[in-house]
Motif scaffolding. Sequence first.
Motif, PDB file in Angstrom:
ATOM      1  N   GLY A   1      43.632  74.301  26.775  1.00 34.80           N
ATOM      2  CA  GLY A   1      43.112  73.933  27.817  1.00 34.80           C
ATOM      3  C   GLY A   1      43.231  74.979  28.889  1.00 34.80           C
ATOM      4  O   GLY A   1      42.712  74.611  30.090  1.00 34.80           O
ATOM      5  N   GLY A   2      43.790  75.953  29.006  1.00 34.75           N
ATOM      6  CA  GLY A   2      43.906  76.961  29.759  1.00 34.75           C
ATOM      7  C   GLY A   2      42.940  78.288  29.414  1.00 34.75           C
ATOM      8  O   GLY A   2      42.315  78.209  28.263  1.00 34.75           O
ATOM      9  N   HIS A   3      42.833  79.034  30.238  1.00 33.23           N
ATOM     10  CA  HIS A   3      41.893  80.136  29.904  1.00 33.23           C
ATOM     11  C   HIS A   3      42.492  81.492  30.636  1.00 33.23           C
ATOM     12  O   HIS A   3      43.222  81.618  31.624  1.00 33.23           O
ATOM     13  N   VAL A   4      42.135  82.733  30.173  1.00 27.85           N
ATOM     14  CA  VAL A   4      42.321  83.803  30.819  1.00 27.85           C
ATOM     15  C   VAL A   4      40.956  84.665  30.725  1.00 27.85           C
ATOM     16  O   VAL A   4      40.269  84.667  29.645  1.00 27.85           O
ATOM     17  N   LEU A   5      40.420  85.260  32.015  1.00 24.68           N
ATOM     18  CA  LEU A   5      39.217  86.169  31.872  1.00 24.68           C
ATOM     19  C   LEU A   5      39.383  87.345  32.640  1.00 24.68           C
ATOM     20  O   LEU A   5      40.173  87.580  33.682  1.00 24.68           O
ATOM     21  N   LEU A   6      39.020  88.362  31.981  1.00 24.34           N
ATOM     22  CA  LEU A   6      39.296  89.838  32.378  1.00 24.34           C
ATOM     23  C   LEU A   6      37.905  90.419  32.359  1.00 24.34           C
ATOM     24  O   LEU A   6      37.163  90.606  31.141  1.00 24.34           O
ATOM     25  N   PHE A   7      37.650  91.124  33.475  1.00 21.07           N
ATOM     26  CA  PHE A   7      36.243  91.756  33.485  1.00 21.07           C
ATOM     27  C   PHE A   7      36.386  93.203  34.199  1.00 21.07           C
ATOM     28  O   PHE A   7      37.406  93.262  35.188  1.00 21.07           O
ATOM     29  N   THR A   8      36.217  94.157  33.326  1.00 21.55           N
ATOM     30  CA  THR A   8      36.628  95.711  33.768  1.00 21.55           C
ATOM     31  C   THR A   8      35.629  96.577  33.943  1.00 21.55           C
ATOM     32  O   THR A   8      35.123  97.042  32.846  1.00 21.55           O
ATOM     33  N   PRO A   9      35.142  96.693  34.964  1.00 18.14           N
ATOM     34  CA  PRO A   9      33.909  97.812  35.015  1.00 18.14           C
ATOM     35  C   PRO A   9      34.626  99.108  35.270  1.00 18.14           C
ATOM     36  O   PRO A   9      35.764  99.291  36.060  1.00 18.14           O
ATOM     37  N   ASP A  10      34.296 100.305  34.615  1.00 21.70           N
ATOM     38  CA  ASP A  10      34.691 101.639  34.805  1.00 21.70           C
ATOM     39  C   ASP A  10      33.548 102.423  35.179  1.00 21.70           C
ATOM     40  O   ASP A  10      32.348 102.216  34.806  1.00 21.70           O
ATOM     41  N   VAL A  11      33.839 103.723  35.631  1.00 26.59           N
ATOM     42  CA  VAL A  11      32.796 104.786  35.651  1.00 26.59           C
ATOM     43  C   VAL A  11      33.514 106.174  35.210  1.00 26.59           C
ATOM     44  O   VAL A  11      34.690 106.448  35.817  1.00 26.59           O
ATOM     45  N   ASN A  12      32.878 106.684  34.317  1.00 26.05           N
ATOM     46  CA  ASN A  12      33.462 107.810  33.453  1.00 26.05           C
ATOM     47  C   ASN A  12      32.530 109.200  33.789  1.00 26.05           C
ATOM     48  O   ASN A  12      31.249 108.830  33.544  1.00 26.05           O
ATOM     49  N   PHE A  13      33.165 110.320  33.625  1.00 27.42           N
ATOM     50  CA  PHE A  13      32.240 111.515  33.680  1.00 27.42           C
ATOM     51  C   PHE A  13      32.394 112.207  32.235  1.00 27.42           C
ATOM     52  O   PHE A  13      33.945 112.147  31.803  1.00 27.42           O
ATOM     53  N   LEU A  14      31.439 112.740  31.498  1.00 22.23           N
ATOM     54  CA  LEU A  14      31.612 113.113  30.000  1.00 22.23           C
ATOM     55  C   LEU A  14      31.324 114.437  30.287  1.00 22.23           C
ATOM     56  O   LEU A  14      30.176 114.938  30.841  1.00 22.23           O
ATOM     57  N   LYS A  15      31.758 115.549  29.700  1.00 25.43           N
ATOM     58  CA  LYS A  15      31.729 117.063  29.824  1.00 25.43           C
ATOM     59  C   LYS A  15      31.679 117.462  28.492  1.00 25.43           C
ATOM     60  O   LYS A  15      32.569 117.476  27.692  1.00 25.43           O
ATOM     61  N   PRO A  16      30.432 117.712  27.999  1.00 29.37           N
ATOM     62  CA  PRO A  16      30.347 118.310  26.674  1.00 29.37           C
ATOM     63  C   PRO A  16      31.172 119.644  26.548  1.00 29.37           C
ATOM     64  O   PRO A  16      31.353 120.399  27.324  1.00 29.37           O
ATOM     65  N   MET A  17      31.762 119.903  25.229  1.00 28.59           N
ATOM     66  CA  MET A  17      32.541 120.982  25.253  1.00 28.59           C
ATOM     67  C   MET A  17      31.960 122.038  24.356  1.00 28.59           C
ATOM     68  O   MET A  17      31.129 121.494  23.176  1.00 28.59           O
ATOM     69  N   GLY A  18      32.188 123.400  24.532  1.00 35.62           N
ATOM     70  CA  GLY A  18      31.742 124.563  23.471  1.00 35.62           C
ATOM     71  C   GLY A  18      30.336 124.293  23.453  1.00 35.62           C
ATOM     72  O   GLY A  18      29.293 124.325  24.409  1.00 35.62           O
ATOM     73  N   GLN A  19      29.710 124.498  22.050  1.00 35.23           N
ATOM     74  CA  GLN A  19      28.309 124.305  21.735  1.00 35.23           C
ATOM     75  C   GLN A  19      27.787 123.070  21.848  1.00 35.23           C
ATOM     76  O   GLN A  19      26.465 122.588  21.472  1.00 35.23           O
ATOM     77  N   SER A  20      28.628 121.672  22.209  1.00 36.82           N
ATOM     78  CA  SER A  20      28.039 120.487  22.193  1.00 36.82           C
ATOM     79  C   SER A  20      27.125 120.260  23.205  1.00 36.82           C
ATOM     80  O   SER A  20      26.929 120.851  24.058  1.00 36.82           O
ATOM     81  N   THR A  21      26.201 119.138  22.676  1.00 43.08           N
ATOM     82  CA  THR A  21      25.197 118.826  23.803  1.00 43.08           C
ATOM     83  C   THR A  21      25.710 117.481  24.282  1.00 43.08           C
ATOM     84  O   THR A  21      26.687 116.768  23.700  1.00 43.08           O
ATOM     85  N   GLN A  22      24.708 116.754  25.066  1.00 50.21           N
ATOM     86  CA  GLN A  22      24.821 115.423  25.532  1.00 50.21           C
ATOM     87  C   GLN A  22      24.471 114.529  24.438  1.00 50.21           C
ATOM     88  O   GLN A  22      24.656 113.212  24.414  1.00 50.21           O
ATOM     89  N   HIS A  23      24.010 114.998  23.261  1.00 52.55           N
ATOM     90  CA  HIS A  23      23.625 114.233  22.088  1.00 52.55           C
ATOM     91  C   HIS A  23      24.499 114.325  20.647  1.00 52.55           C
ATOM     92  O   HIS A  23      24.371 113.439  19.830  1.00 52.55           O
ATOM     93  N   LYS A  24      25.209 115.399  20.822  1.00 48.89           N
ATOM     94  CA  LYS A  24      25.994 115.635  19.479  1.00 48.89           C
ATOM     95  C   LYS A  24      27.213 116.410  20.030  1.00 48.89           C
ATOM     96  O   LYS A  24      27.269 117.176  21.017  1.00 48.89           O
TER      97      LYS A  24
END
Length: 111
Positions: free
Chosen positions: A16-39
Amino acid sequence: MSIEPRVTLSYLSQGGGHVLLFTPDVNFLKPMGQSTQHKGLYLTAGAGVSFISASGASSANQFSINGGVGTRMPLESAAWRLEGFFRYSFQSGPLASGYNVGVRAGLSLWR
C-alpha cells in the motif's frame, strides 16, 4: 567534448505504500587518446539532483556529483557502452550523504 543528459526513474510499491525516485543528470564526456565520439575510451563527469517522494513522508531533493570511465563499441548505427562510475550525494535535510559505485551497461542510439 560532448554533453549528455541522463535520466533515471524508479518506482517501488509494496504493502500500500510507494517510493518514487526521479534523477535527471547532465554529464560531460571527453574522448581519450585516439577515441572518437562513436568508439573507444572516454571520461565522464557531471551533476544531478534526485527528487524523492514516499507515501506517508514529505518529499525531498538531494544534489549529487558523479564521474566515471567507459568505452563505446560500435554496432552498426549504434554503440554498446560499458561504464564504471561513482556518485557522491550531498546531505539534504533527512537524507544522509553517501557514495554509489557501480557499472552501467547499455546501448547508445544517438551517434
